[in-house]
Design a protein around this motif. Structure first.
Motif, PDB file in Angstrom:
ATOM      1  N   HIS A  88       0.835  -1.204   0.000  1.00 46.92           N
ATOM      2  CA  HIS A  88       0.000   0.000   0.000  1.00 46.92           C
ATOM      3  C   HIS A  88       0.871   1.255   0.000  1.00 46.92           C
ATOM      4  O   HIS A  88       2.044   1.218   0.382  1.00 46.92           O
ATOM      5  N   SER A  89       0.290   2.355  -0.395  1.00 46.84           N
ATOM      6  CA  SER A  89       1.019   3.622  -0.474  1.00 46.84           C
ATOM      7  C   SER A  89       1.347   4.153   0.918  1.00 46.84           C
ATOM      8  O   SER A  89       0.520   4.105   1.829  1.00 46.84           O
ATOM      9  N   LEU A  90       2.556   4.669   1.056  1.00 47.66           N
ATOM     10  CA  LEU A  90       3.010   5.220   2.332  1.00 47.66           C
ATOM     11  C   LEU A  90       3.768   6.517   2.117  1.00 47.66           C
ATOM     12  O   LEU A  90       4.524   6.644   1.154  1.00 47.66           O
ATOM     13  N   HIS A  91       3.576   7.449   3.035  1.00 43.61           N
ATOM     14  CA  HIS A  91       4.406   8.648   3.078  1.00 43.61           C
ATOM     15  C   HIS A  91       5.573   8.376   4.025  1.00 43.61           C
ATOM     16  O   HIS A  91       5.374   8.155   5.223  1.00 43.61           O
ATOM     17  N   LEU A  92       6.774   8.374   3.509  1.00 42.76           N
ATOM     18  CA  LEU A  92       7.970   8.165   4.322  1.00 42.76           C
ATOM     19  C   LEU A  92       8.397   9.475   4.969  1.00 42.76           C
ATOM     20  O   LEU A  92       8.462  10.511   4.306  1.00 42.76           O
ATOM     21  N   TRP A  93       8.688   9.426   6.272  1.00 45.89           N
ATOM     22  CA  TRP A  93       9.322  10.577   6.917  1.00 45.89           C
ATOM     23  C   TRP A  93      10.792  10.591   6.521  1.00 45.89           C
ATOM     24  O   TRP A  93      11.522   9.635   6.797  1.00 45.89           O
ATOM     25  N   ALA A  94      11.237  11.668   5.852  1.00 41.77           N
ATOM     26  CA  ALA A  94      12.622  11.772   5.384  1.00 41.77           C
ATOM     27  C   ALA A  94      13.219  13.082   5.851  1.00 41.77           C
ATOM     28  O   ALA A  94      12.528  14.118   5.879  1.00 41.77           O
ATOM     29  N   LEU A  95      14.490  13.066   6.225  1.00 50.52           N
ATOM     30  CA  LEU A  95      15.161  14.294   6.645  1.00 50.52           C
ATOM     31  C   LEU A  95      15.017  15.352   5.568  1.00 50.52           C
ATOM     32  O   LEU A  95      15.192  15.084   4.372  1.00 50.52           O
ATOM     33  N   SER A  96      14.711  16.554   5.982  1.00 48.06           N
ATOM     34  CA  SER A  96      14.431  17.642   5.045  1.00 48.06           C
ATOM     35  C   SER A  96      15.608  17.920   4.110  1.00 48.06           C
ATOM     36  O   SER A  96      15.412  18.401   2.990  1.00 48.06           O
ATOM     37  N   VAL A  97      16.838  17.611   4.551  1.00 45.68           N
ATOM     38  CA  VAL A  97      18.012  17.888   3.715  1.00 45.68           C
ATOM     39  C   VAL A  97      17.991  17.078   2.421  1.00 45.68           C
ATOM     40  O   VAL A  97      18.637  17.449   1.443  1.00 45.68           O
ATOM     41  N   PHE A  98      17.252  15.979   2.417  1.00 41.73           N
ATOM     42  CA  PHE A  98      17.182  15.153   1.211  1.00 41.73           C
ATOM     43  C   PHE A  98      16.027  15.554   0.303  1.00 41.73           C
ATOM     44  O   PHE A  98      15.863  14.983  -0.775  1.00 41.73           O
ATOM     45  N   CYS A  99      15.254  16.525   0.737  1.00 39.77           N
ATOM     46  CA  CYS A  99      14.099  16.965  -0.047  1.00 39.77           C
ATOM     47  C   CYS A  99      14.397  18.199  -0.884  1.00 39.77           C
ATOM     48  O   CYS A  99      13.544  18.659  -1.650  1.00 39.77           O
ATOM     49  N   ASN A 100      15.590  18.741  -0.740  1.00 42.83           N
ATOM     50  CA  ASN A 100      16.001  19.938  -1.468  1.00 42.83           C
ATOM     51  C   ASN A 100      17.370  19.690  -2.083  1.00 42.83           C
ATOM     52  O   ASN A 100      18.275  19.199  -1.414  1.00 42.83           O
ATOM     53  N   ARG A 101      17.538  20.014  -3.366  1.00 40.57           N
ATOM     54  CA  ARG A 101      18.767  19.658  -4.074  1.00 40.57           C
ATOM     55  C   ARG A 101      20.009  20.273  -3.440  1.00 40.57           C
ATOM     56  O   ARG A 101      21.023  19.593  -3.242  1.00 40.57           O
ATOM     57  N   GLU A 102      19.970  21.560  -3.094  1.00 33.54           N
ATOM     58  CA  GLU A 102      21.144  22.217  -2.535  1.00 33.54           C
ATOM     59  C   GLU A 102      21.495  21.659  -1.167  1.00 33.54           C
ATOM     60  O   GLU A 102      22.671  21.392  -0.862  1.00 33.54           O
ATOM     61  N   ASP A 103      20.477  21.471  -0.322  1.00 33.98           N
ATOM     62  CA  ASP A 103      20.715  20.888   0.998  1.00 33.98           C
ATOM     63  C   ASP A 103      21.223  19.454   0.874  1.00 33.98           C
ATOM     64  O   ASP A 103      22.082  19.014   1.648  1.00 33.98           O
ATOM     65  N   CYS A 104      20.680  18.730  -0.088  1.00 37.09           N
ATOM     66  CA  CYS A 104      21.102  17.351  -0.321  1.00 37.09           C
ATOM     67  C   CYS A 104      22.574  17.302  -0.724  1.00 37.09           C
ATOM     68  O   CYS A 104      23.331  16.438  -0.260  1.00 37.09           O
ATOM     69  N   TYR A 105      22.979  18.228  -1.568  1.00 41.39           N
ATOM     70  CA  TYR A 105      24.375  18.309  -2.010  1.00 41.39           C
ATOM     71  C   TYR A 105      25.320  18.491  -0.819  1.00 41.39           C
ATOM     72  O   TYR A 105      26.325  17.789  -0.682  1.00 41.39           O
ATOM     73  N   HIS A 106      24.985  19.419   0.074  1.00 43.36           N
ATOM     74  CA  HIS A 106      25.830  19.675   1.244  1.00 43.36           C
ATOM     75  C   HIS A 106      25.837  18.474   2.194  1.00 43.36           C
ATOM     76  O   HIS A 106      26.884  18.130   2.760  1.00 43.36           O
ATOM     77  N   GLN A 107      24.688  17.834   2.371  1.00 44.70           N
ATOM     78  CA  GLN A 107      24.605  16.686   3.273  1.00 44.70           C
ATOM     79  C   GLN A 107      25.451  15.522   2.761  1.00 44.70           C
ATOM     80  O   GLN A 107      26.201  14.898   3.518  1.00 44.70           O
ATOM     81  N   ILE A 108      25.346  15.218   1.473  1.00 45.87           N
ATOM     82  CA  ILE A 108      26.117  14.118   0.891  1.00 45.87           C
ATOM     83  C   ILE A 108      27.612  14.416   0.959  1.00 45.87           C
ATOM     84  O   ILE A 108      28.431  13.540   1.242  1.00 45.87           O
ATOM     85  N   THR A 109      27.973  15.661   0.717  1.00 49.16           N
ATOM     86  CA  THR A 109      29.386  16.046   0.748  1.00 49.16           C
ATOM     87  C   THR A 109      29.972  15.894   2.145  1.00 49.16           C
ATOM     88  O   THR A 109      31.041  15.303   2.331  1.00 49.16           O
ATOM     89  N   GLN A 110      29.248  16.412   3.130  1.00 51.60           N
ATOM     90  CA  GLN A 110      29.785  16.502   4.485  1.00 51.60           C
ATOM     91  C   GLN A 110      29.762  15.181   5.233  1.00 51.60           C
ATOM     92  O   GLN A 110      30.667  14.905   6.021  1.00 51.60           O
ATOM     93  N   TYR A 111      28.723  14.361   5.012  1.00 49.27           N
ATOM     94  CA  TYR A 111      28.653  13.163   5.845  1.00 49.27           C
ATOM     95  C   TYR A 111      29.060  11.867   5.142  1.00 49.27           C
ATOM     96  O   TYR A 111      30.146  11.346   5.415  1.00 49.27           O
ATOM     97  N   PRO A 112      28.270  11.317   4.234  1.00 48.63           N
ATOM     98  CA  PRO A 112      28.654   9.993   3.712  1.00 48.63           C
ATOM     99  C   PRO A 112      29.956   9.971   2.938  1.00 48.63           C
ATOM    100  O   PRO A 112      30.730   9.015   3.042  1.00 48.63           O
TER     101      PRO A 112
END
Length: 226
Positions: A57-81
């Motif tokens: 069935h369809s589900l809304h996943l709770w996801a960290l906001s940094v992964f919902c925005n391209r610029e924030d996602c870029y900084h998060q991927i760079t800094q952590y993983p």
């Protein structure tokens, strides 16, 4: 599953992954016409990936906001993983993160994830959006592990803030949230669905402590059965 619930990007990726990943059977699935908040164990992305891949069935996943925005996602991927976990030099990490951030942010948006604004007053937006979607009958899945990269079966420390969703949903509808346990079993290749947990009508703090303990115990019981 609701027609066209997920976006095109998510549907295409899920279809491709289903071709190469072994199917997970779902046990003890209970049909309901009311919204459910599934609580599960992260297991270093194993839980979210298998749940979103095979849950029927369809589900809304709770996801960290940094992964919902391209610029924030870029900084998060760079800094952590890429730098903190893999130890890549910063220039190389930035070079890799730039093209990765675009499809990741797009995919998270396409999955109809709900942004979680951790350590921010904007977390109110997370609760309000969740409660409104639940009022429409849509369900949610949350992975509240503090150590999300822990691969073990045992459930350890959990973030408890998600339980404040009870307040927002109750205020909006006059009903208690149905928190339902869910566990992705690696060995059995199965999604195991456990019992339902509700707040009582007593003091919120007292009930919150009781509910989080029942969630922890219940998830560990599911894991022990593995």
């Amino acid at each position: 599953m609701k027609d066209e619930f997920y976006g095109r990007s998510f549907q295409v990726l899920r279809s491709c992954m289903r071709l190469i990943c072994r199917k997970y059977q779902v046990y003890n699935l209970r049909e309901t016409n009311k919204p459910v908040v599934y609580i599960s164990h992260h297991q270093n992305f194993h839980g979210p990936i298998m749940t979103m891949l095979w849950f029927p069935h369809s589900l809304h996943l709770w996801a960290l906001s940094v992964f919902c925005n391209r610029e924030d996602c870029y900084h998060q991927i760079t800094q952590y993983p890429l730098t903190a976990r893999l130890g890549l030099p910063l220039p190389l990490a930035k070079l890799i993160a730039k093209p990765l951030s675009i499809p990741i942010a797009s995919l998270v948006k396409s999955s109809k994830a709900i942004p979680v604004y951790r350590n921010s007053r904007k977390i109110i937006l997370t609760f309000k959006e969740s409660a409104e979607l639940m009022k429409k009958g849509e369900s949610i899945v949350i992975f509240p592990d503090v150590q999300y990269d822990d691969r073990s079966n045992e459930i350890k420390e959990l973030y408890e803030g998600f339980l404040n969703l009870e307040r927002y949903y109750y205020q909006l509808t006059g009903e208690h949230v149905c928190f339902r346990l869910l566990y992705a079993d690696k060995k059995k290749k199965a999604l195991l669905i456990g019992g339902d947990i509700y707040f009582g009508d007593g003091d919120f703090r007292t009930e919150k402590a009781r509910v989080i303990q029942k969630i922890r115990d219940g998830l560990n019981e599911l894991a022990a059965g593995c």
